[in-house]
Design a protein around this motif. Structure first.
Motif, PDB file in Angstrom:
ATOM      1  N   LEU A 296       2.992  91.078  81.582  1.00 59.15           N
ATOM      2  CA  LEU A 296       4.179  90.411  81.017  1.00 59.15           C
ATOM      3  C   LEU A 296       3.822  89.443  79.893  1.00 59.15           C
ATOM      4  O   LEU A 296       4.544  88.489  79.645  1.00 59.15           O
ATOM      5  N   LYS A 297       2.701  89.704  79.249  1.00 60.13           N
ATOM      6  CA  LYS A 297       2.234  88.739  78.242  1.00 60.13           C
ATOM      7  C   LYS A 297       2.650  89.110  76.823  1.00 60.13           C
ATOM      8  O   LYS A 297       2.079  88.604  75.853  1.00 60.13           O
ATOM      9  N   HIS A 298       3.610  89.981  76.683  1.00 55.01           N
ATOM     10  CA  HIS A 298       4.041  90.396  75.344  1.00 55.01           C
ATOM     11  C   HIS A 298       4.495  89.208  74.508  1.00 55.01           C
ATOM     12  O   HIS A 298       5.297  88.394  74.961  1.00 55.01           O
ATOM     13  N   VAL A 299       4.017  89.162  73.308  1.00 55.80           N
ATOM     14  CA  VAL A 299       4.536  88.194  72.345  1.00 55.80           C
ATOM     15  C   VAL A 299       5.815  88.765  71.749  1.00 55.80           C
ATOM     16  O   VAL A 299       5.864  89.950  71.395  1.00 55.80           O
ATOM     17  N   ALA A 300       6.844  87.947  71.673  1.00 50.96           N
ATOM     18  CA  ALA A 300       8.107  88.429  71.115  1.00 50.96           C
ATOM     19  C   ALA A 300       7.896  88.951  69.694  1.00 50.96           C
ATOM     20  O   ALA A 300       7.146  88.370  68.912  1.00 50.96           O
ATOM     21  N   VAL A 301       8.569  90.053  69.399  1.00 53.25           N
ATOM     22  CA  VAL A 301       8.468  90.678  68.087  1.00 53.25           C
ATOM     23  C   VAL A 301       9.388  89.941  67.119  1.00 53.25           C
ATOM     24  O   VAL A 301      10.600  89.929  67.308  1.00 53.25           O
ATOM     25  N   LEU A 302       8.823  89.319  66.117  1.00 57.13           N
ATOM     26  CA  LEU A 302       9.610  88.512  65.187  1.00 57.13           C
ATOM     27  C   LEU A 302       9.080  88.689  63.791  1.00 57.13           C
ATOM     28  O   LEU A 302       7.884  88.483  63.615  1.00 57.13           O
ATOM     29  N   PRO A 303       9.738  89.052  62.756  1.00 56.43           N
ATOM     30  CA  PRO A 303      11.197  89.259  62.785  1.00 56.43           C
ATOM     31  C   PRO A 303      11.501  90.626  63.411  1.00 56.43           C
ATOM     32  O   PRO A 303      10.590  91.405  63.605  1.00 56.43           O
TER      33      PRO A 303
ATOM     34  N   GLU B 163       5.458  76.013  65.730  1.00 57.31           N
ATOM     35  CA  GLU B 163       6.669  75.300  65.325  1.00 57.31           C
ATOM     36  C   GLU B 163       7.465  76.192  64.363  1.00 57.31           C
ATOM     37  O   GLU B 163       8.690  76.272  64.439  1.00 57.31           O
ATOM     38  N   LEU B 164       6.741  76.870  63.485  1.00 60.20           N
ATOM     39  CA  LEU B 164       7.402  77.791  62.570  1.00 60.20           C
ATOM     40  C   LEU B 164       7.811  79.081  63.277  1.00 60.20           C
ATOM     41  O   LEU B 164       8.855  79.665  62.973  1.00 60.20           O
ATOM     42  N   PHE B 165       6.979  79.522  64.192  1.00 62.85           N
ATOM     43  CA  PHE B 165       7.221  80.802  64.860  1.00 62.85           C
ATOM     44  C   PHE B 165       7.207  80.600  66.371  1.00 62.85           C
ATOM     45  O   PHE B 165       6.187  80.803  67.034  1.00 62.85           O
ATOM     46  N   PRO B 166       8.362  80.195  66.925  1.00 69.71           N
ATOM     47  CA  PRO B 166       8.392  79.842  68.355  1.00 69.71           C
ATOM     48  C   PRO B 166       8.028  80.993  69.282  1.00 69.71           C
ATOM     49  O   PRO B 166       7.724  80.759  70.451  1.00 69.71           O
ATOM     50  N   ASN B 167       8.042  82.236  68.787  1.00 72.00           N
ATOM     51  CA  ASN B 167       7.602  83.346  69.639  1.00 72.00           C
ATOM     52  C   ASN B 167       6.128  83.210  70.000  1.00 72.00           C
ATOM     53  O   ASN B 167       5.665  83.841  70.946  1.00 72.00           O
ATOM     54  N   LEU B 168       5.385  82.359  69.271  1.00 70.06           N
ATOM     55  CA  LEU B 168       3.955  82.198  69.536  1.00 70.06           C
ATOM     56  C   LEU B 168       3.660  80.981  70.415  1.00 70.06           C
ATOM     57  O   LEU B 168       2.497  80.667  70.655  1.00 70.06           O
ATOM     58  N   ARG B 169       4.714  80.293  70.889  1.00 70.73           N
ATOM     59  CA  ARG B 169       4.485  79.146  71.782  1.00 70.73           C
ATOM     60  C   ARG B 169       3.737  79.601  73.033  1.00 70.73           C
ATOM     61  O   ARG B 169       4.122  80.571  73.673  1.00 70.73           O
TER      62      ARG B 169
ATOM     63  N   SER C 215      13.316  84.660  69.559  1.00 69.93           N
ATOM     64  CA  SER C 215      12.033  84.072  69.936  1.00 69.93           C
ATOM     65  C   SER C 215      11.561  84.585  71.298  1.00 69.93           C
ATOM     66  O   SER C 215      10.435  84.291  71.709  1.00 69.93           O
ATOM     67  N   VAL C 216      12.412  85.311  72.008  1.00 74.70           N
ATOM     68  CA  VAL C 216      12.013  85.895  73.296  1.00 74.70           C
ATOM     69  C   VAL C 216      12.226  87.413  73.316  1.00 74.70           C
ATOM     70  O   VAL C 216      12.083  88.043  74.363  1.00 74.70           O
ATOM     71  N   ARG C 217      12.523  87.998  72.175  1.00 75.43           N
ATOM     72  CA  ARG C 217      12.829  89.439  72.147  1.00 75.43           C
ATOM     73  C   ARG C 217      11.612  90.271  72.576  1.00 75.43           C
ATOM     74  O   ARG C 217      10.553  90.202  71.963  1.00 75.43           O
ATOM     75  N   GLY C 218      11.784  91.034  73.601  1.00 74.93           N
ATOM     76  CA  GLY C 218      10.691  91.868  74.094  1.00 74.93           C
ATOM     77  C   GLY C 218       9.760  91.152  75.051  1.00 74.93           C
ATOM     78  O   GLY C 218       8.864  91.770  75.614  1.00 74.93           O
ATOM     79  N   GLY C 219       9.959  89.851  75.243  1.00 77.28           N
ATOM     80  CA  GLY C 219       9.098  89.078  76.141  1.00 77.28           C
ATOM     81  C   GLY C 219       9.859  88.564  77.358  1.00 77.28           C
ATOM     82  O   GLY C 219      11.088  88.622  77.402  1.00 77.28           O
ATOM     83  N   ASN C 220       9.140  88.028  78.318  1.00 79.18           N
ATOM     84  CA  ASN C 220       9.750  87.651  79.602  1.00 79.18           C
ATOM     85  C   ASN C 220      10.115  86.168  79.677  1.00 79.18           C
ATOM     86  O   ASN C 220      10.478  85.669  80.734  1.00 79.18           O
ATOM     87  N   MET C 221      10.053  85.484  78.557  1.00 84.73           N
ATOM     88  CA  MET C 221      10.246  84.037  78.559  1.00 84.73           C
ATOM     89  C   MET C 221      11.738  83.663  78.501  1.00 84.73           C
ATOM     90  O   MET C 221      12.537  84.357  77.899  1.00 84.73           O
ATOM     91  N   VAL C 222      12.077  82.564  79.160  1.00 84.62           N
ATOM     92  CA  VAL C 222      13.340  81.874  78.900  1.00 84.62           C
ATOM     93  C   VAL C 222      12.984  80.594  78.156  1.00 84.62           C
ATOM     94  O   VAL C 222      12.079  79.874  78.584  1.00 84.62           O
ATOM     95  N   ARG C 223      13.661  80.319  77.047  1.00 83.90           N
ATOM     96  CA  ARG C 223      13.426  79.051  76.342  1.00 83.90           C
ATOM     97  C   ARG C 223      14.685  78.206  76.447  1.00 83.90           C
ATOM     98  O   ARG C 223      15.793  78.695  76.255  1.00 83.90           O
ATOM     99  N   ILE C 224      14.490  76.939  76.758  1.00 78.98           N
ATOM    100  CA  ILE C 224      15.612  76.052  77.046  1.00 78.98           C
ATOM    101  C   ILE C 224      15.488  74.759  76.243  1.00 78.98           C
ATOM    102  O   ILE C 224      14.404  74.189  76.140  1.00 78.98           O
TER     103      ILE C 224
END
Lengths: 343, 343, 343, 343
Positions: free
Chosen positions: A336-343, B44-50, A283-292
């Motif tokens: 730094l606004k990249h959306v994580a690449v998923l899947p 919620e389904l795709f947390p990379n979009l939070r 959920s953070v791949r390629g992006g600058n976010m930490v999710r906790i």
């Protein structure tokens, strides 16, 4: 436009810096050095940059680098402290993605990194580049020590608990897991696909270099020494760190969710997930976010924190760009606004 | 701003559209439908979009969708042809990422997709959305049939050879390999990690649905029917298609490198690599580029073409955005400048 | 009990030999050499052998090796031809898993392997160890050249077509895919997990060392030179080779299924699958079997053969043990009855 | 020869039982049932068994099953308790690889598994099949409850510490990591390759079904209730469990290495590694071994235990065969001597 140079652009943090800076709206990359690849076009080594970056690697040169506004070091430990003094003297600001300036106590540095420290004065002036702890100091720093990948996730995961005094800080446990890119792009046997895929194991149980760095940050947050058991593991994937943190609660009735949400309410790159969440590294791949996410399993007296980051972004190159943004008065999230690449 | 809707936003092409459109500078996402997840927040389904997309899935509704400038269908085959007529009547333009409008010959469609075609008139008017072949027609189209993932890579790989008449078009061979995301997000046994990881096999050797689509495009390029053996394989990875193409040269002395470079000189999303290159799928991961290398092994009479794409981007959602850009007179590359994430 | 030695026991074919020989009912492992690891216990390097093999690596020594009944070379090219003459003189029989004795034409050997051949006489006497072609000669051989991994799969896949004269042997195509273990255990950048995982690409398109070896075998089967395009690819997995073979049929009405079933009816390690099958590499993982399916897509004039093997077993160590069994008059399948591990 | 039946032979524990029993020197497989696949040859579903097992799936039938000496249940929870009484009455001995008979307290069973228990008498007589704790009782048991995968690794890892009273048993922590095969062969979204590969996350943090099972075993070893925080994680690989265990030492000077070596000295399937080791899951892949290392990081008061197993072997099918060997007076290691496949 800010002009930037990169020393050591051929490792994984280097190419990640290239990806981020090449698309940064306020930066112009001027110099990328690599002793081993001087003369080679960057996009020959990294075809993902074809059409994006029209540069070749050069030998490191203090003159060309010193003319940049900012220079990033994505080099082995020891390189930055050898070159930083001259660059800073030339008016350049420096961000070190290595470990040269992370530890306050230089004796501890020497012990863990096996080399003396060559510029104690700069070490004393440098700022530890975790914006969630040192944002103001970073703005004015000439030299920023970008945190290690594990220390970023583990410190951000523990901070609210440690700062608040809610937990027993003598017996903190950080069970951390990292993708193989943390081990770098130099060929090593244990990170060959045939060794690391379809496999899982701990490493560094006897003592990993990131242990003193994490202890230093948590001690600063707590106001006194902390006791920490830190066990890193290698995950058969490329990117991502997952830190699973355990701390015994002094007050089991504390509102942990509220504590975390409040602590990080203003942070652009820390996302506190809803109660019950279990963050995924992707959920953070390629992006600058930490999710906790924070839990209290079975309503007991153990706090459980789950924190994920991309080790190459928030754990390295992304955080370096975040620090640069702060140092130059840009929007902290610029580039730094990249959306994580998923899947 | 162009207003956009997505029908079927929960599959892999759907979430990829979300990632691309959420960051597109000239698009505002208005509606995302999903029968199964109506009412659920997208993030919620795709947390990379939070923090990126503040929308919930809704039931498909012709009124809300029809008010958009453009509607994307990322749905199972058959859905688009059921809804497109009403939307087009309301003045909406439609891009179908499914197969409903890809095949000119509706008898062939029925044979391969096991259903009758419900709107032959729209089929006749629709444009096959491969910009490298049909750019001008796409600009004016009300309904674009976005190509399949394999057909994009295989057609772009073969086009220069087939258009030029340099090869025996009776015996073309396309040995193609795809990551598992091409099989979609619906749970199926053969794409479980435990079935697909550490494993490699062909599938669809008896006849894959993309075969008639590729033959149609190559026949159009050649001016007559082509003979094609197409064998897809499943690669233990998430994203990426690699097409290895073989064609027997009529004239072994032809300048293949020049042919490819010239054919694609003006194409923003086709990158002809230097002689001797062997493109990697990861060099396009997350980006809209196709990279192509052309070889003549051992200097013989066989042309070998290696083409890579991200099946979810140039092979699906990215190409759909490229088509949208053309349809609405935007810069063809708007919102599609992502640098591939490597490693 | 047959006494066995292994020269070069630390690579992937070496450790696979150890796994197979340690459990072989009629073999006693006496010597395992490794210059770099002399003195180290084997199970320290390979913990899967703890409790199974009570041996340490030693320096290569002609005396100790020459006292064995059989010596396997799992070494870089050039090593076996340097040591084999002395061992054979001492009455030892030799199986070379490297390439020193695979090619009949020593000029071709020098051209592809970049070194002169140091013992042409032994080369002349050596037997190419593909039991399905040379079983009788193998029984009496003093020196067996164990085939390469790709050549095993590609030759076994093509043999019935080529021997029968049913296809155009001027334009054979072998599109082959291999797991990363084929590249060995020496650290190299391109087989790091971070380079090879989530990635797919061709390599050696300009000419792979296994090309002349395959051509030699097929020419022998055909009775004249063959034309072959051979394109290997790297699959993000550890073990397994999948060969996808294309040949144009002279007589499209031929009974291909019957041809293959008959050709391999007596072969213990070639499994011809039922019509319509598409073999998976994992169906042979850890076992010595090759599984083959033959197709005629769309009933046309192209024969399509799908063949899978474990590159470290039938493609290397398993075939070496099969050859040893033949050389010493044992049951050909002794020690080779492993059921593939699935999943 | 012991005659054996398997109920539910199509899941991953089922096919692993087939692999082990097909090669077991003292077992003849007579019946394999599967409602969904009755009439299908076993090797059609699992081609790795071609030439090894000449059986077809049948409908479950108490008569045919009851004629076997032993019947294994590799079925969803609830199936075994429905069929076991009749089989046991017919003189058959039963090994349940599901959870029906694992928990002593049937109220706890109902709470965690959401169903009442239908045969309390059999539950009372059943033996929990962890040979390292209950070897003698297993020998005479008519009904063995084969432990869960996590409970096997976690209990074996903690046992010496808990039995010896050396640690604070109120605050045990088990941070466990499993490959995806633990989630079974039924298609589920979260174990698709595209969801689980290149990803890492915790699950079941709120409470996993294996928690009460582990607590039960450790309480038995301790002689009183234990406090346990158990956090499982999903690793992007097929096989393997890694348990990282933390317990606070009452006496930091205790000889942990000696404790573990002594406790497991006579155990054929528990391998205590040398001091400083960090076991890899692949070192037990396909084999029945558990490998354990014990550490005291930085010489502090925290004991750290690292334990690995193959979740489908020692964590399921292999342990079931080990139990069968005990029940029928065979060598405990019969049919379980596989060397782990590495790489």
């Amino acid at each position: 436009m800010i002009t930037a140079g990169i020393v050591g652009g051929t490792g994984y943090t280097g190419v990640e810096l290239l990806r981020l800076l090449a698309a940064h709206p306020e930066v112009r990359l001027e110099v990328i050095t690599s002793r081993g690849n001087a003369g080679t076009r960057v996009d020959e080594l990294f075809p993902n940059l074809r059409g994006v970056l029209d540069l070749s690697f050069t030998e490191p040169d203090a003159g060309r680098l010193g003319a940049c506004d900012v220079v990033f070091f994505a080099t082995p430990n020891g390189t930055c402290m050898a070159m930083a003094p001259e660059l800073i003297e030339r008016g350049c600001r420096v961000i070190d993605l290595g470990a040269d300036f992370r530890l306050r106590d230089l004796a501890v540095f020497s012990e863990w990194y096996g080399m003396p420290h060559s510029c104690p004065e700069l070490a004393a002036e440098s700022v530890y580049g975790l914006p969630e702890m040192h944002r103001e100091a970073i703005r004015d720093a000439r030299l920023v020590a970008n945190p290690g990948c594990y220390p970023t996730a583990v410190q951000l995961g523990f901070l609210p608990l440690v700062e608040s005094g809610l937990v027993d800080i003598e017996h903190l446990i950080a069970d951390a897991k990292s993708g193989a890119s943390g081990a770098g792009r130099q060929p090593k046997q244990h990170t060959l696909l045939c060794e690391a895929a379809e496999n899982f194991h701990a490493y560094g149980a006897a003592g990993h270099r990131h242990l003193p760095e994490i202890r230093q940050g948590l001690a600063e947050a707590a106001g006194r020494e902390v006791g920490l058991t830190f066990v890193p593991h290698l995950v058969p994937m490329i990117r991502g760190i997952h830190a699973t943190l355990y701390a015994r609660l002094r007050d089991p009735a504390a509102d942990l969710q509220g504590l975390y949400e409040e602590r990080y309410a203003a942070e652009p790159f820390v996302d506190v997930l809803p109660p019950g969440s279990q963050p995924e590294t992707r959920s953070v791949r390629g992006g600058n976010m930490v999710r906790i996410a924070v839990h209290r399993p079975q309503g007991g007296d153990m706090a459980l924190v789950l924190a994920v980051e991309d080790n190459l972004v928030k754990g390295a190159a992304g955080q370096a760009v975040q620090n640069m943004n702060l140092m130059f008065g840009l929007d902290e999230t610029a580039g730094l606004k990249h959306v994580a690449v998923l899947p």
